[in-house]
Scaffold this active site. Structure first.
Site, PDB file in Angstrom:
ATOM      1  N   LYS A 178       0.636  -1.554   0.240  1.00 33.16           N
ATOM      2  CA  LYS A 178       0.145   0.353   0.190  1.00 33.16           C
ATOM      3  C   LYS A 178       1.201   1.415   0.236  1.00 33.16           C
ATOM      4  CE  LYS A 178      -3.676   1.474   3.119  1.00 33.16           C
ATOM      5  NZ  LYS A 178      -4.689   1.899   3.970  1.00 33.16           N
ATOM      6  N   SER A 202      -9.110   1.445   3.587  1.00 34.71           N
ATOM      7  CA  SER A 202      -8.338   2.803   2.517  1.00 34.71           C
ATOM      8  C   SER A 202      -7.395   1.379   1.795  1.00 34.71           C
ATOM      9  CB  SER A 202      -7.737   3.956   3.408  1.00 34.71           C
ATOM     10  OG  SER A 202      -6.753   2.900   4.109  1.00 34.71           O
ATOM     11  N   SER A 251      -9.473  -0.769   7.575  1.00 32.36           N
ATOM     12  CA  SER A 251      -8.800  -0.399   5.984  1.00 32.36           C
ATOM     13  C   SER A 251      -8.209  -1.715   5.445  1.00 32.36           C
ATOM     14  CB  SER A 251      -7.767   0.610   6.362  1.00 32.36           C
ATOM     15  OG  SER A 251      -8.694   1.617   6.030  1.00 32.36           O
TER      16      SER A 251
END
Length: 468
Positions: free
Chosen positions: A78, A152, A176
């Site tokens: 990420k 997220s 997330s």
């Protein structure tokens, strides 16, 4: 096994194939890069693809003869995880300064033989349970291009679900990892706070963030997490050592457990879709059939005061994140509106919201004096559509997000491990999931019972059909 089939075979199988010589690391990586070239223009999962450096690393691994646990496995990270030579963008277009070194997570992946294939997308500053921005557009769900893969860590989940990476690393500050895993039919376990080092950061969002893999199977998660776990100098939090390796836990029958089932949202007036209730109840019935003692249990979790504290803390962290952004004038209006709300919170309210969480943690964990594992919904309804909350004011969007994810943030405050486990499909064919929460520092029990559920109703053999 065909290379396309191998792209969906998961971490354990891919590592076995490379280590045995069944396939070279270069050929495996090339198959994933081809899928990215073909699919990612529609999905938008990747911020950056490291094709050149990844191919060089694959060639090095092929020539080395090293017997490494993740040898040649393509894994994505990420964009809030530091990678040497790149700015840590955190979903924004507002960072320019390159990082001087890899994060501890990236170092450990590389040391275990993984090939870091690219950096996955997230919403600006990780504020939303969807991955969209006005400047980058949406990340889409491989099961339905009109739906979101969540956030997220939405890019991470979309990459794995589409067979563009064997696994991806996400971060979870209010769900997330669990949100996108639930929305894409994957396994995502938020580990115990401090289980995976966040270095060079000592902590993120005041200790609410944990990092960990998103994978196709429980065994895949265990293998990757075994390479990542452990503290580093400077960490603000250190988890207790697990009682066994995660890989061993995923192979071990959990025995007879007492499992509590709760459908009580973390706040008043929050509706739960019938399909979500059915998924929880079906999972409870399956756990009963597997020999567990399953009981209905809806403990109070200080919903009003605790959720209010969380909301204030969330907005305050949005303000702090904007303040720390290199070029804050480049943030989009929705991000700035959330940060503005955080900036306007009175200092006394901030002190109250960010005070020590020990009392709430002790209160929430009383449930584990009665049960071994808590079963809840993961989300309150099936996956949302891309752009579904566009046009809403920031307060309305934040309330919608809070209702959607109501069962998740408490466990970021307390630090307990919590997993999103696939639990069938909606009437529209979209993934559904349940949440399993464990005692503090006890990922092993969650892995054992999740793997038992996976054996009883396998999910990893299903491949998204929306991509053609």
């Amino acid at each position: 096994m065909e290379l396309t089939e191998l792209c969906f075979a998961g971490v354990v199988r891919q590592a076995q194939a490379v280590r045995s010589g069944e396939v070279s690391a270069r050929d495996l990586l090339t198959a994933h890069l081809r899928r990215i070239d073909r699919l990612d223009p529609r999905l938008g999962a990747f911020r950056v693809v490291f094709a050149e450096s990844a191919l060089a690393e694959a060639d090095r691994l092929d020539a080395s003869g090293e017997d490494l646990p993740l040898k040649g496995v393509p894994i994505a990270v990420k964009e809030d995880i530091a990678v040497e030579g790149l700015p840590t963008t955190k979903g924004t277009n507002a960072a320019r300064t390159p990082q001087p070194a890899d994060s501890q997570i990236v170092r450990r992946l590389r040391a275990a033989g993984a090939v870091v294939i690219g950096r996955t997308r997230m919403p600006e500053l990780g504020l939303w349970p969807f991955t969209e921005s006005s400047w980058a557009g949406p990340t889409r769900n491989p099961w339905s291009l009109t739906h979101s893969p969540g956030g997220s860590s939405g890019g991470s989940a979309a990459a794995v679900a589409a067979g563009m990476a064997a696994a991806a690393i996400g971060t979870d500050g209010a769900g997330s990892i669990r949100i996108p895993a639930a929305m894409t039919g994957l396994f995502g376990l938020k580990p115990q706070r401090g289980r995976v080092s966040l270095a060079p950061e000592p902590q993120m969002w005041g200790g609410m963030v944990a990092a960990g893999p998103i994978t196709r199977t429980v065994a895949d998660w265990a293998l990757v997490a075994d390479q990542l776990r452990g503290a580093a100098p400077g960490d603000a939090h250190v988890a207790h050592p697990p009682r066994t390796s995660f890989t061993e836990a995923a192979r071990t029958d959990p025995g007879r457990l007492r499992i509590g089932v709760s459908l009580r949202p973390w706040g008043p007036g929050i509706a739960i879709a019938d399909e979500v209730r059915d998924a929880v109840q079906d999972t409870a019935a399956l756990l009963t059939d597997l020999g567990h003692d399953v009981v209905r249990l809806d403990p109070t979790m200080r919903e009003v005061t605790a959720s209010t504290r969380f909301a204030l803390r969330y907005l305050h962290n949005a303000h702090l994140a904007r303040t720390a952004t290199e070029l804050p004038n480049l943030l989009e209006p929705r991000t700035c509106a959330a940060a503005d709300l955080g900036h306007r919170i009175p200092r006394a309210a901030v002190r109250w919201a960010t005070k020590d969480d020990a009392a709430l943690t002790a209160h929430a964990n009383r449930v584990f004096g009665v049960v071994d594992v808590l079963l809840t919904p993961a989300l309150t309804r099936p996956p949302i559509r891309v752009g579904e909350w566009d046009g809403r004011g920031v307060v309305a969007a934040l309330l919608a997000a809070a209702h959607y994810t109501t069962f998740l943030p408490l466990w970021n405050i307390t630090g307990n491990p919590a997993a999103a486990v696939p639990a069938g499909r909606s009437s529209a064919g979209l993934p559904l999931a349940v949440q399993l929460v464990g005692r503090q520092h006890d990922e092993c029990t969650l892995l054992s019972v999740s793997a038992q559920l996976e054996r009883a109703r396998p999910w990893a053999d299903r491949v998204p059909t929306a991509l053609g």
